[in-house]
Structures are given as structure tokens and as C-alpha cells.
Design a protein around this motif. Structure first.
Motif, mmCIF file in Angstrom:
data_model
loop_
_atom_site.group_PDB
_atom_site.id
_atom_site.type_symbol
_atom_site.label_atom_id
_atom_site.label_comp_id
_atom_site.label_asym_id
_atom_site.label_seq_id
_atom_site.Cartn_x
_atom_site.Cartn_y
_atom_site.Cartn_z
ATOM 1 N N MET A 115 147.581 -25.659 82.961
ATOM 2 C CA MET A 115 148.526 -24.805 83.610
ATOM 3 C C MET A 115 148.314 -23.434 82.360
ATOM 4 O O MET A 115 148.357 -23.690 81.074
ATOM 5 C CB MET A 115 150.113 -25.188 83.432
ATOM 6 C CG MET A 115 150.960 -24.369 84.096
ATOM 7 S SD MET A 115 152.500 -24.785 84.256
ATOM 8 C CE MET A 115 152.550 -26.167 85.285
ATOM 9 N N SER A 116 148.236 -22.153 83.094
ATOM 10 C CA SER A 116 147.970 -21.143 82.132
ATOM 11 C C SER A 116 149.157 -20.902 81.287
ATOM 12 O O SER A 116 150.380 -20.965 81.946
ATOM 13 C CB SER A 116 147.427 -19.832 83.077
ATOM 14 O OG SER A 116 148.574 -19.737 83.774
ATOM 15 N N ARG A 117 148.953 -20.088 80.410
ATOM 16 C CA ARG A 117 150.098 -19.567 79.376
ATOM 17 C C ARG A 117 151.133 -18.604 80.170
ATOM 18 O O ARG A 117 152.294 -19.001 79.915
ATOM 19 C CB ARG A 117 149.502 -18.855 78.325
ATOM 20 C CG ARG A 117 150.502 -18.422 77.319
ATOM 21 C CD ARG A 117 150.032 -17.959 76.214
ATOM 22 N NE ARG A 117 149.882 -18.993 75.410
ATOM 23 C CZ ARG A 117 149.877 -19.021 74.063
ATOM 24 N NH1 ARG A 117 149.960 -17.707 73.636
ATOM 25 N NH2 ARG A 117 149.375 -19.959 73.301
ATOM 26 N N SER A 118 150.585 -17.642 81.206
ATOM 27 C CA SER A 118 151.449 -16.794 81.842
ATOM 28 C C SER A 118 152.176 -17.770 83.034
ATOM 29 O O SER A 118 153.634 -17.352 82.927
ATOM 30 C CB SER A 118 150.847 -15.951 82.583
ATOM 31 O OG SER A 118 150.011 -16.279 83.489
ATOM 32 N N ARG A 119 151.863 -18.689 83.295
ATOM 33 C CA ARG A 119 152.624 -19.592 84.381
ATOM 34 C C ARG A 119 153.478 -20.347 83.677
ATOM 35 O O ARG A 119 154.698 -20.465 84.150
ATOM 36 C CB ARG A 119 151.836 -20.227 85.018
ATOM 37 C CG ARG A 119 152.443 -21.042 86.232
ATOM 38 C CD ARG A 119 151.495 -21.862 86.962
ATOM 39 N NE ARG A 119 151.972 -22.066 88.296
ATOM 40 C CZ ARG A 119 151.431 -23.035 89.195
ATOM 41 N NH1 ARG A 119 150.197 -23.124 89.020
ATOM 42 N NH2 ARG A 119 152.123 -23.281 90.154
ATOM 43 N N ILE A 120 153.411 -20.993 82.415
ATOM 44 C CA ILE A 120 154.451 -21.632 81.448
ATOM 45 C C ILE A 120 155.524 -20.791 81.049
ATOM 46 O O ILE A 120 156.710 -21.221 81.164
ATOM 47 C CB ILE A 120 153.747 -22.083 80.501
ATOM 48 C CG1 ILE A 120 152.579 -23.385 80.936
ATOM 49 C CG2 ILE A 120 154.532 -22.848 79.549
ATOM 50 C CD1 ILE A 120 151.908 -23.926 79.811
ATOM 51 N N LEU A 123 156.430 -17.999 82.737
ATOM 52 C CA LEU A 123 157.174 -17.778 83.858
ATOM 53 C C LEU A 123 158.164 -18.901 84.180
ATOM 54 O O LEU A 123 159.318 -18.491 84.510
ATOM 55 C CB LEU A 123 156.481 -17.487 84.985
ATOM 56 C CG LEU A 123 157.026 -17.087 86.467
ATOM 57 C CD1 LEU A 123 157.575 -15.704 86.302
ATOM 58 C CD2 LEU A 123 155.903 -17.117 87.436
ATOM 59 N N TRP A 124 157.673 -20.201 84.150
ATOM 60 C CA TRP A 124 158.536 -21.290 84.277
ATOM 61 C C TRP A 124 159.885 -21.193 83.421
ATOM 62 O O TRP A 124 161.008 -21.774 83.566
ATOM 63 C CB TRP A 124 157.863 -22.577 84.497
ATOM 64 C CG TRP A 124 157.342 -22.799 85.765
ATOM 65 C CD1 TRP A 124 155.903 -22.966 85.858
ATOM 66 C CD2 TRP A 124 157.884 -23.225 86.980
ATOM 67 N NE1 TRP A 124 155.574 -23.108 87.206
ATOM 68 C CE2 TRP A 124 156.826 -23.246 88.012
ATOM 69 C CE3 TRP A 124 159.135 -23.529 87.291
ATOM 70 C CZ2 TRP A 124 157.096 -23.766 89.327
ATOM 71 C CZ3 TRP A 124 159.273 -23.959 88.723
ATOM 72 C CH2 TRP A 124 158.210 -23.880 89.634
#
Length: 80
Positions: free
Chosen positions: A1-6, A8-9
């Protein structure tokens, strides 16, 4: 999972934790009012809301960090 997605979550989780804290603080303080521990319009009422909110917020934000190891280990053992 990408850092930006983490991130965002995590931001979404913090928002949910704040919402849970507000709802729990209002319900908890109203229960304390019914019991007679706090009175509306007094400092104890606002203090009760703030303390309950802070406790629930910190506990909810900490959940991913507390259970992280458990979920990561379970994913590794489930993989073939």
C-alpha cells in the motif's frame, strides 16, 4: 500500500475517532446529568464533555497502532 493511501486512511480514521469521541462525550455527559453528577451550565458539564472526548479520541486513534503487529503477523502466516 502506498504511503499516500496509508495517510489518507489514517486521516479518515482520525476523523472517525473525533466523531466517536463527540457522540460518546455527549451521551456520557447526559447520563452523568441524569444521575446528578454534573449540571448543565456549570464548569463540570463542559469538563465532563472534554475529558470523555479526549479519552475516547486517544483510545480510538491508538487502535491501529496497538493492533498493528497482530494484523501484520496474521497476514504473513495466512500467505501460502
Amino acid at each position: 500500500m502506498s504511503r499516500s493511501r496509508i495517510l489518507l486512511w489514517f486521516a479518515a480514521w482520525v476523523f472517525v475517532a473525533a466523531f466517536l469521541g463527540v457522540v460518546t462525550a455527549i451521551v456520557g455527559t447526559e447520563l452523568l446529568r441524569l444521575v446528578g453528577v454534573v449540571e448543565p451550565g456549570e464548569a463540570s458539564y463542559q469538563r465532563s464533555i472534554n475529558v470523555i472526548w479526549l479519552i475516547v479520541f486517544v483510545a480510538a486513534v491508538a487502535v491501529p497502532f496497538v493492533f498493528r503487529r497482530r494484523f501484520v503477523e496474521r497476514q504473513r502466516t495466512d500467505d501460502p
